[in-house]
Design a protein around this motif. Structure first.
Motif, PDB file in Angstrom:
ATOM      1  N   LEU A 119      34.020  35.799  40.082  1.00 18.43           N
ATOM      2  CA  LEU A 119      34.398  35.714  41.493  1.00 18.43           C
ATOM      3  C   LEU A 119      33.559  36.645  42.355  1.00 18.43           C
ATOM      4  O   LEU A 119      33.223  36.315  43.494  1.00 18.43           O
ATOM      5  N   HIS A 120      33.193  37.802  41.825  1.00 19.85           N
ATOM      6  CA  HIS A 120      32.314  38.708  42.554  1.00 19.85           C
ATOM      7  C   HIS A 120      30.948  38.061  42.781  1.00 19.85           C
ATOM      8  O   HIS A 120      30.380  38.155  43.869  1.00 19.85           O
ATOM      9  N   MET A 121      30.434  37.403  41.760  1.00 14.65           N
ATOM     10  CA  MET A 121      29.143  36.735  41.898  1.00 14.65           C
ATOM     11  C   MET A 121      29.224  35.576  42.883  1.00 14.65           C
ATOM     12  O   MET A 121      28.284  35.335  43.639  1.00 14.65           O
ATOM     13  N   LYS A 122      30.331  34.851  42.906  1.00 15.37           N
ATOM     14  CA  LYS A 122      30.451  33.672  43.756  1.00 15.37           C
ATOM     15  C   LYS A 122      30.722  34.037  45.217  1.00 15.37           C
ATOM     16  O   LYS A 122      30.128  33.454  46.114  1.00 15.37           O
ATOM     17  N   TYR A 123      31.637  35.007  45.453  1.00 10.16           N
ATOM     18  CA  TYR A 123      32.064  35.304  46.820  1.00 10.16           C
ATOM     19  C   TYR A 123      31.543  36.626  47.369  1.00 10.16           C
ATOM     20  O   TYR A 123      31.696  36.889  48.555  1.00 10.16           O
ATOM     21  N   GLY A 124      30.993  37.473  46.524  1.00 10.43           N
ATOM     22  CA  GLY A 124      30.366  38.714  46.978  1.00 10.43           C
ATOM     23  C   GLY A 124      31.327  39.680  47.636  1.00 10.43           C
ATOM     24  O   GLY A 124      32.393  39.996  47.110  1.00 10.43           O
ATOM     25  N   GLU A 125      30.938  40.165  48.822  1.00  2.67           N
ATOM     26  CA  GLU A 125      31.702  41.202  49.528  1.00  2.67           C
ATOM     27  C   GLU A 125      33.104  40.738  49.907  1.00  2.67           C
ATOM     28  O   GLU A 125      34.032  41.531  49.914  1.00  2.67           O
ATOM     29  N   GLY A 126      33.295  39.470  50.199  1.00  2.00           N
ATOM     30  CA  GLY A 126      34.627  38.965  50.533  1.00  2.00           C
ATOM     31  C   GLY A 126      35.598  39.145  49.386  1.00  2.00           C
ATOM     32  O   GLY A 126      36.753  39.533  49.591  1.00  2.00           O
ATOM     33  N   TYR A 127      35.133  38.887  48.183  1.00  4.11           N
ATOM     34  CA  TYR A 127      36.002  39.089  47.020  1.00  4.11           C
ATOM     35  C   TYR A 127      36.251  40.572  46.770  1.00  4.11           C
ATOM     36  O   TYR A 127      37.354  40.955  46.395  1.00  4.11           O
ATOM     37  N   ASP A 128      35.235  41.399  46.986  1.00 11.38           N
ATOM     38  CA  ASP A 128      35.424  42.841  46.795  1.00 11.38           C
ATOM     39  C   ASP A 128      36.504  43.385  47.725  1.00 11.38           C
ATOM     40  O   ASP A 128      37.323  44.204  47.316  1.00 11.38           O
ATOM     41  N   ARG A 129      36.524  42.950  48.973  1.00  6.69           N
ATOM     42  CA  ARG A 129      37.571  43.384  49.905  1.00  6.69           C
ATOM     43  C   ARG A 129      38.940  42.922  49.418  1.00  6.69           C
ATOM     44  O   ARG A 129      39.909  43.672  49.448  1.00  6.69           O
ATOM     45  N   TYR A 130      39.021  41.687  48.949  1.00  8.54           N
ATOM     46  CA  TYR A 130      40.285  41.156  48.428  1.00  8.54           C
ATOM     47  C   TYR A 130      40.741  41.937  47.197  1.00  8.54           C
ATOM     48  O   TYR A 130      41.908  42.297  47.069  1.00  8.54           O
ATOM     49  N   ALA A 131      39.828  42.227  46.291  1.00  4.04           N
ATOM     50  CA  ALA A 131      40.169  42.923  45.044  1.00  4.04           C
ATOM     51  C   ALA A 131      40.648  44.349  45.304  1.00  4.04           C
ATOM     52  O   ALA A 131      41.490  44.861  44.568  1.00  4.04           O
ATOM     53  N   ARG A 132      40.129  44.990  46.347  1.00  9.32           N
ATOM     54  CA  ARG A 132      40.582  46.351  46.667  1.00  9.32           C
ATOM     55  C   ARG A 132      42.026  46.353  47.164  1.00  9.32           C
ATOM     56  O   ARG A 132      42.743  47.325  46.981  1.00  9.32           O
ATOM     57  N   LYS A 133      42.470  45.271  47.803  1.00  4.60           N
ATOM     58  CA  LYS A 133      43.811  45.215  48.380  1.00  4.60           C
ATOM     59  C   LYS A 133      44.861  44.688  47.416  1.00  4.60           C
ATOM     60  O   LYS A 133      46.047  44.861  47.651  1.00  4.60           O
ATOM     61  N   THR A 134      44.470  44.020  46.349  1.00  8.45           N
ATOM     62  CA  THR A 134      45.431  43.394  45.449  1.00  8.45           C
ATOM     63  C   THR A 134      45.280  43.920  44.028  1.00  8.45           C
ATOM     64  O   THR A 134      44.233  44.423  43.649  1.00  8.45           O
ATOM     65  N   LYS A 135      46.342  43.765  43.244  1.00  4.80           N
ATOM     66  CA  LYS A 135      46.306  44.128  41.828  1.00  4.80           C
ATOM     67  C   LYS A 135      45.756  42.954  41.026  1.00  4.80           C
ATOM     68  O   LYS A 135      45.857  41.798  41.435  1.00  4.80           O
ATOM     69  N   MET A 136      45.209  43.239  39.862  1.00  2.25           N
ATOM     70  CA  MET A 136      44.559  42.195  39.088  1.00  2.25           C
ATOM     71  C   MET A 136      45.553  41.257  38.411  1.00  2.25           C
ATOM     72  O   MET A 136      45.379  40.048  38.425  1.00  2.25           O
ATOM     73  N   LEU A 137      46.605  41.781  37.838  1.00  6.09           N
ATOM     74  CA  LEU A 137      47.449  40.946  36.997  1.00  6.09           C
ATOM     75  C   LEU A 137      48.921  40.997  37.394  1.00  6.09           C
ATOM     76  O   LEU A 137      49.523  39.960  37.653  1.00  6.09           O
ATOM     77  N   ILE A 138      49.489  42.178  37.440  1.00  2.00           N
ATOM     78  CA  ILE A 138      50.914  42.323  37.758  1.00  2.00           C
ATOM     79  C   ILE A 138      51.019  43.036  39.114  1.00  2.00           C
ATOM     80  O   ILE A 138      50.528  44.162  39.241  1.00  2.00           O
ATOM     81  N   PRO A 139      51.624  42.417  40.114  1.00  2.45           N
ATOM     82  CA  PRO A 139      51.712  43.052  41.433  1.00  2.45           C
ATOM     83  C   PRO A 139      52.340  44.442  41.369  1.00  2.45           C
ATOM     84  O   PRO A 139      53.326  44.661  40.666  1.00  2.45           O
TER      85      PRO A 139
END
Length: 54
Positions: A31-51
């Protein structure tokens, strides 16, 4: 738990570990390769697996 067999807990634990340690990081990299900085911003705000936990 229904079967009262300790070995029955091994399968869900293995599936969780497989997903958390192998599949999720691989998907994050894709997802980082596909969406770049947009995904990085999303990943910083959300948890990976369990909220709120992981």
């Amino acid at each position: 738990m229904i079967t009262r067999n300790g070995y029955a807990a091994i399968i869900p634990a293995f599936i969780f570990c497989f997903f958390a340690c192998y599949n999720a990081p691989k998907l994050d990299k894709y997802l980082h390769m596909k969406y770049g900085e947009g995904y990085d911003r999303y990943a910083r705000k959300t948890k990976m697996l369990i909220p709120f936990v992981f």
